[in-house]
Design a protein around this motif. Structure first.
Motif, PDB file in Angstrom:
ATOM      1  N   GLN A 235      71.820  53.541  41.181  1.00 40.46           N
ATOM      2  CA  GLN A 235      70.847  54.212  40.328  1.00 40.46           C
ATOM      3  C   GLN A 235      71.452  55.435  39.659  1.00 40.46           C
ATOM      4  OE1 GLN A 235      67.635  53.017  39.628  1.00 40.46           O
ATOM      5  NE2 GLN A 235      67.932  54.553  38.032  1.00 40.46           N
TER       6      GLN A 235
ATOM      7  N   ASP B  73      71.669  55.866  35.645  1.00 42.39           N
ATOM      8  CA  ASP B  73      71.097  57.054  34.988  1.00 42.39           C
ATOM      9  C   ASP B  73      72.151  57.778  34.159  1.00 42.39           C
ATOM     10  OD1 ASP B  73      68.652  56.515  36.145  1.00 42.39           O
ATOM     11  OD2 ASP B  73      68.866  57.990  37.764  1.00 42.39           O
TER      12      ASP B  73
ATOM     13  N   GLU C 232      73.075  55.701  31.062  1.00 39.94           N
ATOM     14  CA  GLU C 232      72.046  55.771  30.025  1.00 39.94           C
ATOM     15  C   GLU C 232      72.176  57.061  29.223  1.00 39.94           C
ATOM     16  OE1 GLU C 232      67.169  55.661  29.634  1.00 39.94           O
ATOM     17  OE2 GLU C 232      68.161  54.649  31.297  1.00 39.94           O
TER      18      GLU C 232
END
Length: 215
Positions: free
Chosen positions: A16, A20, A23
């Motif tokens: 994750q 993140d 992105e």
């Protein structure tokens, strides 16, 4: 032998963090300009760990895209379940649903928009967003006895006159306020009012709805 739960949690947390960070970097610099070293640094992990979970930058972008579409599918299901049995679907609620999904995904939309102009695969991802953000569409079309040609025209209208303006609002809206001198609140209120009017007008025209505010 299955991994202990603590290891699974750590692995999920690391993935994750990487997603993140990816992105954020993809949204700022585009896919081509993004560097794996920077993504790993922002995630607080070494590059070897990043490559352990994602073997390439392309795989990382695909994982990020799949993640968002899976989340949108879950939100779509939750939205449909929130409607009472027999409740007429309100156009305003649909518009708010779309806006909310996009509000939470500004960075992702920027990435998709940039890549869609360069890569046919991501152009198709662009189009997939319609089915993710307009959860009532096929259901309403079926109830209305709409043929496939009319349904495709409706989707075209929603994409180019509904989704496209919202995409611009979320990706370059802040730049517009800087350029025009319009304050953020006035810009948002004005946009939302015009969006609702145009969105509702398009849907009503296609479905020939007689009662204002209802689909």
């Amino acid at each position: 032998m299955p991994k202990p739960k603590a290891q699974e949690r750590d692995a999920q947390a690391s993935q994750q963090k990487i997603l993140d960070a990816a992105e954020a970097v993809f949204a700022e610099k585009g896919f081509d300009g993004a560097r794996v070293d920077e993504i790993a640094k922002r995630a607080g992990l070494n590059k070897g760990m990043l490559y352990y979970y994602f073997q390439s930058k392309e795989q990382l972008l695909r994982a990020l895209t799949d993640k968002h579409f899976e989340e949108m599918a879950q939100e779509k299901q939750a939205f449909m379940e929130s409607l009472s049995q027999g409740e007429p679907v309100l156009a305003e609620r649909i518009g708010e649903h779309m806006m909310g999904m996009f509000e939470r995904r500004k960075s992702f939309l920027r990435i998709i928009a940039i890549e869609a102009f360069k890569n046919d695969e991501f152009t198709r991802e662009f189009f997939r967003i319609i089915d993710s953000t307009i959860p009532h569409l096929n259901m309403l079309a079926e109830k209305a006895g709409m043929d496939s040609e009319t349904l495709n025209r409706l989707k075209m209208n929603i994409f180019f006159f509904g989704f496209a303006p919202v995409l611009l609002y979320h990706t370059v809206g802040e730049k517009w306020t800087e350029y025009s001198g319009m304050d953020d609140q006035t810009f948002r209120q004005s946009f939302m009012e015009d969006f609702r009017n145009n969105y509702v007008s398009t849907i009503k025209k296609q479905f020939k709805v007689e009662h204002p505010g209802r689909l």
